[in-house]
Design an enzyme around this catalytic site. Structure first.
Site, short mmCIF file in Angstrom:
data_model
loop_
_atom_site.label_atom_id
_atom_site.label_comp_id
_atom_site.label_asym_id
_atom_site.label_seq_id
_atom_site.Cartn_x
_atom_site.Cartn_y
_atom_site.Cartn_z
N SER A 22 4.02 31.51 55.08
CA SER A 22 5.13 32.21 54.88
C SER A 22 5.97 31.28 53.95
CB SER A 22 5.24 33.63 55.59
OG SER A 22 6.49 33.83 54.87
N ASP A 59 -0.12 42.41 51.19
CA ASP A 59 1.53 41.90 51.99
C ASP A 59 2.53 42.37 51.83
OD1 ASP A 59 3.39 39.97 53.27
OD2 ASP A 59 2.48 38.23 52.82
N HIS A 69 0.59 40.73 55.35
CA HIS A 69 1.38 39.22 55.91
C HIS A 69 1.08 38.90 57.20
CE1 HIS A 69 4.32 36.66 54.54
NE2 HIS A 69 4.85 36.89 56.13
#
Length: 212
Positions: free
Chosen positions: A111, A160, A192
């Site tokens: 991320s 995601d 995610h």
């Protein structure tokens, strides 16, 4: 403020690889250290470190590489740029400590950690030879080739909801159009996060992919 850095693995003999892991926003190096254990098993002679950001997260828990409060496509890049010198310094410091050069250094991000790792290729010449970009993106797609000799492995969950997998797809397309070396894997049904298949895909690329 100095960052917390967790040594996941330190080989008895001199390390022949350096693997650095970088967490997402609101997280900490402990969770990415758990991911690092899988890489440590697969690369027993690697020094594996999970790196924490030096900045406390705005959300009141965990840490952040840059603030996402009020973040937009226009103001994200300046925030990344402001955080980049500290990020690069951490990588260079570990390379100096371990004696492992950039050509044997791998950056693994998740991320926001991926954003930092990817963006570093635009400002620092050959910081690492491999980047595993889990569930992330470039802040802004590169306009010119990234550091020569750096291979990027994009791995992203198909479902995601935080960072759209289109970001990884478009990044891979852009790098290929610029003549850069990269791979792209989209994990069906994954949101995610990371699962064992995504981690194993990354390990397989690091072991078996021959740079072009």
């Amino acid at each position: 403020m100095s960052s917390e850095q967790i040594i996941v693995q330190q080989p008895e003999e001199r390390a022949n690889q350096l693997i650095l892991l970088f967490h997402g926003v609101g997280d900490n190096p402990i969770s990415m250290g758990e991911i690092g254990k899988f890489f440590a098993i697969s690369f027993p002679q690697a020094q594996v470190i999970s790196v924490g950001s030096p900045d406390i997260c705005d959300f009141g828990r965990g840490f952040q590489w840059f603030s996402v409060q009020g973040v937009t496509e226009q103001n994200r890049q300046p925030r990344v740029d402001a955080a980049m010198p500290a990020f690069v310094e951490i990588v260079r410091d570990w390379q100096q400590k371990t004696g492992v050069p950039p050509e044997h250094t791998t950056l693994i991000g998740f991320s926001q950690g991926t954003i930092m790792a990817l963006e570093s290729t635009k400002v620092e010449e050959h910081l690492a030879s491999r980047i595993v970009a889990f569930s992330g993106r470039f802040s802004v797609l590169p306009e010119k080739p990234i550091s020569a000799g750096t291979v990027v492995h994009f791995i992203h969950g198909e479902q995601d909801p935080v960072i759209n997998p289109f970001q990884s797809k478009s990044a891979a397309e852009r790098l290929k159009s610029l003549g850069c070396d990269c791979t792209l894997n989209i994990q069906p049904g994954m949101g995610h996060g990371l699962d064992s298949h995504m981690i194993n895909t990354a390990i397989a690329h690091l072991k078996n992919y021959e740079p072009r």
